[in-house]
Design an enzyme around this catalytic site. Structure first.
Site, PDB file in Angstrom:
ATOM      1  N   ARG A 167       0.860  -1.166   0.000  1.00 37.51           N
ATOM      2  CA  ARG A 167       0.000   0.000   0.000  1.00 37.51           C
ATOM      3  C   ARG A 167       0.904   1.227   0.000  1.00 37.51           C
ATOM      4  O   ARG A 167       2.116   1.123   0.041  1.00 37.51           O
ATOM      5  CB  ARG A 167      -1.032  -0.013   1.158  1.00 37.51           C
ATOM      6  CG  ARG A 167      -0.667  -0.838   2.343  1.00 37.51           C
ATOM      7  CD  ARG A 167      -0.042  -0.182   3.519  1.00 37.51           C
ATOM      8  NE  ARG A 167      -0.145   1.228   3.546  1.00 37.51           N
ATOM      9  CZ  ARG A 167       0.890   2.017   3.662  1.00 37.51           C
ATOM     10  NH1 ARG A 167       2.113   1.521   3.745  1.00 37.51           N
ATOM     11  NH2 ARG A 167       0.746   3.310   3.703  1.00 37.51           N
ATOM     12  N   ARG A 175      -7.193  -0.488  -7.140  1.00 40.51           N
ATOM     13  CA  ARG A 175      -7.505   0.561  -6.156  1.00 40.51           C
ATOM     14  C   ARG A 175      -7.688   1.878  -6.914  1.00 40.51           C
ATOM     15  O   ARG A 175      -6.919   2.170  -7.830  1.00 40.51           O
ATOM     16  CB  ARG A 175      -6.407   0.691  -5.087  1.00 40.51           C
ATOM     17  CG  ARG A 175      -6.416  -0.479  -4.098  1.00 40.51           C
ATOM     18  CD  ARG A 175      -5.553  -0.207  -2.888  1.00 40.51           C
ATOM     19  NE  ARG A 175      -6.149   0.759  -1.987  1.00 40.51           N
ATOM     20  CZ  ARG A 175      -5.515   1.287  -0.931  1.00 40.51           C
ATOM     21  NH1 ARG A 175      -4.267   0.947  -0.683  1.00 40.51           N
ATOM     22  NH2 ARG A 175      -6.105   2.142  -0.142  1.00 40.51           N
ATOM     23  N   ASP A 202      -1.769  10.844  -2.069  1.00 37.83           N
ATOM     24  CA  ASP A 202      -2.111   9.789  -3.026  1.00 37.83           C
ATOM     25  C   ASP A 202      -2.438  10.333  -4.402  1.00 37.83           C
ATOM     26  O   ASP A 202      -2.403   9.613  -5.388  1.00 37.83           O
ATOM     27  CB  ASP A 202      -3.277   8.969  -2.480  1.00 37.83           C
ATOM     28  CG  ASP A 202      -2.884   8.321  -1.162  1.00 37.83           C
ATOM     29  OD1 ASP A 202      -2.980   9.010  -0.121  1.00 37.83           O
ATOM     30  OD2 ASP A 202      -2.435   7.175  -1.181  1.00 37.83           O
ATOM     31  N   ASN A 235      -5.207  12.755   0.425  1.00 37.35           N
ATOM     32  CA  ASN A 235      -4.395  11.871   1.276  1.00 37.35           C
ATOM     33  C   ASN A 235      -5.329  11.098   2.204  1.00 37.35           C
ATOM     34  O   ASN A 235      -6.547  11.301   2.188  1.00 37.35           O
ATOM     35  CB  ASN A 235      -3.369  12.698   2.066  1.00 37.35           C
ATOM     36  CG  ASN A 235      -2.335  11.823   2.746  1.00 37.35           C
ATOM     37  OD1 ASN A 235      -1.787  10.920   2.132  1.00 37.35           O
ATOM     38  ND2 ASN A 235      -2.070  12.068   4.021  1.00 37.35           N
ATOM     39  N   LYS A 236      -4.759  10.247   3.000  1.00 34.66           N
ATOM     40  CA  LYS A 236      -5.533   9.377   3.891  1.00 34.66           C
ATOM     41  C   LYS A 236      -6.571  10.170   4.690  1.00 34.66           C
ATOM     42  O   LYS A 236      -6.307  11.287   5.132  1.00 34.66           O
ATOM     43  CB  LYS A 236      -4.559   8.654   4.820  1.00 34.66           C
ATOM     44  CG  LYS A 236      -5.171   7.653   5.773  1.00 34.66           C
ATOM     45  CD  LYS A 236      -6.018   6.595   5.091  1.00 34.66           C
ATOM     46  CE  LYS A 236      -5.276   5.782   4.057  1.00 34.66           C
ATOM     47  NZ  LYS A 236      -6.164   4.921   3.254  1.00 34.66           N
TER      48      LYS A 236
HETATM   49  O1  MRU Z   1      -4.623   3.234   1.916  1.00 36.83           O
HETATM   50  P1  MRU Z   1      -3.127   3.319   1.877  1.00 36.83           P
HETATM   51  O2  MRU Z   1      -2.435   2.776   3.082  1.00 36.83           O
HETATM   52  O3  MRU Z   1      -2.558   2.795   0.583  1.00 36.83           O
HETATM   53  O4  MRU Z   1      -2.946   4.884   1.895  1.00 36.83           O
HETATM   54  C1  MRU Z   1      -1.943   5.517   1.301  1.00 36.83           C
HETATM   55  C2  MRU Z   1      -1.110   6.110   2.297  1.00 36.83           C
HETATM   56  O5  MRU Z   1      -0.239   5.468   2.838  1.00 36.83           O
HETATM   57  C3  MRU Z   1      -1.308   7.482   2.690  1.00 36.83           C
HETATM   58  O6  MRU Z   1      -2.425   8.101   2.223  1.00 36.83           O
HETATM   59  C4  MRU Z   1      -0.036   8.238   2.526  1.00 36.83           C
HETATM   60  O7  MRU Z   1      -0.072   9.297   3.375  1.00 36.83           O
HETATM   61  C5  MRU Z   1       0.288   8.614   1.111  1.00 36.83           C
HETATM   62  S1  MRU Z   1       1.199   7.401   0.254  1.00 36.83           S
HETATM   63  C6  MRU Z   1       2.853   7.965   0.376  1.00 36.83           C
END
Ligand code: MRU
Length: 361
Positions: A53, A90, A242, A252-253
Site C-alpha cells: 500500500r 484501487r 495519493d 491523502n488518507k
Molecule cells: O490506503 P493506503 O495505506 O494505501 O494509503 C496511502 C497512504 O499510505 C497514505 O495516504 C499516505 O499518506 C500517502 S502514500 C505515500
C-alpha cells in the site's frame, strides 16, 4: 532502510528473477513476513488487500504486475487485460495509473518476443527511480526542518498522518524521507504519529519503521493533533499524498484535511511531500474530481491486535446492529498547504502556475 540491521526494499525481484517478493504489510508490526508474487493476479491481490500500500509502492507493484503478465503471455490481448485488471485494483492513488500506463506505452510498440525481458527491466527502472526521487525529497525536506530548527534551537516536534514512510514507497518514503534525512544529519527531532484509523497505518507501520530506524516517536489517537498544536507542541506537520491536482489540491488518507485545518488555525506549517508521479495533471478541483475509495465496513467495525497469548486476533468494536462507513481518503485544498516538497524542489503556497513552472518548465 533497515530491518533489524538488514537493508530492505519493499519490493524486489526473487533470486531466480521469475517473480517479485514483497513485505506483507498486513502482518506488521507484530509479524515480519515476506510474500512471493508469481503472477499478475498475485500483484492485483496484493494491491487490493493492502499487502502493499502507499501510492508510490502501489504504482511500482502495478508495473511489476504488468511484467509478470508479460512473462505468462506477451500478446496485445494479455497486455490490455493486465492493464485493465491492475488499474481497477484501487481507485484513489494515481501512481497506479501512472505506473501501469507507463508500462503499456513502453511495451505496446515492442514485438511480443521482446516484451517479457523489456517489461522486467522497465519495472526495475521504475522501482529505482522511486528510490532516487524519495532521496531527493528527503534532501529538500531536510533543509526545511533544519531552518525551522535553527529558529527553535530545541527538539523539533513533527506531526505526521498515516504512513508515508519507506513502507509506502520502494525506499526512504515521501513524508518521512525528510525526517530520516534530518535525523541522520543529527537534527534532534521527535515525531507525533497519528494512529490513522481504521487501518492504523500510523500505529502499525509508521511507528514500526520509525522504531526500526531509532527515531523518537509517540503514537497519538487521531483526534489529538489539534490539541497539541494549540499548546505549541507541534513545530510542523508533514504528510504524504495519493493524488495532487494540477493546482495543488492534495488527496491523502482520511483525516488529513482536519489536521490541515487545525494547522492553519494554529499557524503550524503544513507540508505535503510528493513524487511527481503523484501529480494528476488532468484534474484541478480535488474535492469535486478525485475518486475517493470506499472500503469494507468491517475495517471500521472491527480491529485487530496482539493478544496476551501472543496471537493476533480481530474483535468487533461497534454494536452488531450499527452500520459503518469507510471513506479511505479526503482532500485538502491547496490554500491550506504551506508548501509541496517534491524531488525537483519546494513549491510554497502551491498553485497551477508554480507547479507547471517547476515540472513543465
Ligand atoms: O490506503 P493506503 O495505506 O494505501 O494509503 C496511502 C497512504 O499510505 C497514505 O495516504 C499516505 O499518506 C500517502 S502514500 C505515500
Amino acid at each position: 532502510m533497515k530491518i533489524n540491521g538488514t537493508p530492505y526494499r519493499t519490493i524486489w525481484p526473487t533470486a531466480d528473477n521469475q517473480a517479485v517478493e514483497i513485505i506483507d504489510q498486513t502482518k506488521l508490526p507484530h509479524i515480519f513476513a515476506t510474500l512471493r508474487l508469481d503472477t499478475m493476479r498475485d500483484a492485483e491481490r496484493a494491491i487490493k488487500d493492502m499487502q502493499v500500500r502507499g501510492a508510490p509502492l502501489i504504482g511500482v507493484t502495478g508495473a511489476y504486475g504488468v511484467a509478470l503478465a508479460m512473462r505468462a503471455n506477451a500478446s496485445d490481448a494479455s497486455l490490455a487485460e493486465a492493464c485493465s485488471v491492475l488499474l481497477a485494483a484501487r481507485p484513489t492513488a494515481v501512481n497506479l495509473r501512472w505506473g501501469v500506463e507507463r508500462m503499456r506505452a513502453f511495451l505496446a510498440p515492442l514485438p511480443e518476443s521482446e516484451r517479457a525481458a523489456a517489461a522486467w527491466q522497465e519495472a526495475a527502472h521504475i522501482a529505482d527511480e522511486d528510490v532516487e526521487i524519495n532521496a531527493s525529497i528527503g534532501k529538500y525536506g531536510c533543509e526545511i526542518i533544519r531552518s525551522i530548527h535553527q529558529h527553535k534551537n530545541s527538539t523539533m516536534n513533527i506531526l505526521t498522518h498515516c504512513n508515508a514512510g519507506w513502507l509506502a514507497t520502494v525506499d526512504w518514503g515521501t513524508a518521512l524521507a525528510p525526517v530520516y534525512t534530518a535525523f541522520d544529519a543529527g537534527i534532534p527531532l521527535h515525531v507525533w504519529v497519528d494512529e490513522t484509523r481504521p487501518r492504523n497505518q500510523g500505529a502499525s507501520l509508521t511507528a514500526w519503521e520509525l522504531g526500526q530506524h531509532g527515531v523518537p516517536h509517540t503514537v497519538i489517537a487521531d483526534n489529538t493533533g489539534g490539541h497539541l498544536m494549540q499548546h505549541g507542541m507541534v513545530d510542523m506537520a508533514i504528510v504524504g499524498c495519493d493524488r495532487v491536482t494540477a493546482r495543488g489540491d492534495v488527496c491523502n488518507k482520511i483525516g488529513t484535511y482536519l489536521k490541515a485545518l487545525a494547522a492553519f488555525d494554529n499557524g503550524v506549517p503544513f507540508y505535503v511531500a510528493l513524487p511527481s508521479p503523484t501529480i494528476d495533471w488532468t484534474l484541478q478541483d480535488g474535492v469535486k474530481e478525485i475518486p475517493i475509495e470506499e472500503r469494507a465496513a468491517e475495517e471500521v467495525t472491527h480491529i485487530s491486535g496482539l493478544c496476551e497469548d501472543g496471537q493476533v486476533r480481530t474483535v468487533q468494536v461497534t454494536p452488531k446492529s450499527s452500520r459503518a462507513a469507510n471513506y479511505g481518503f479526503d482532500v485538502t485544498p491547496a490554500r491550506l498547504v504551506t508548501a509541496l516538497i517534491t524531488e525537483k524542489g519546494v513549491v510554497r503556497q502551491p498553485d497551477r502556475e508554480k507547479l507547471r513552472a517547476l515540472f513543465k518548465g
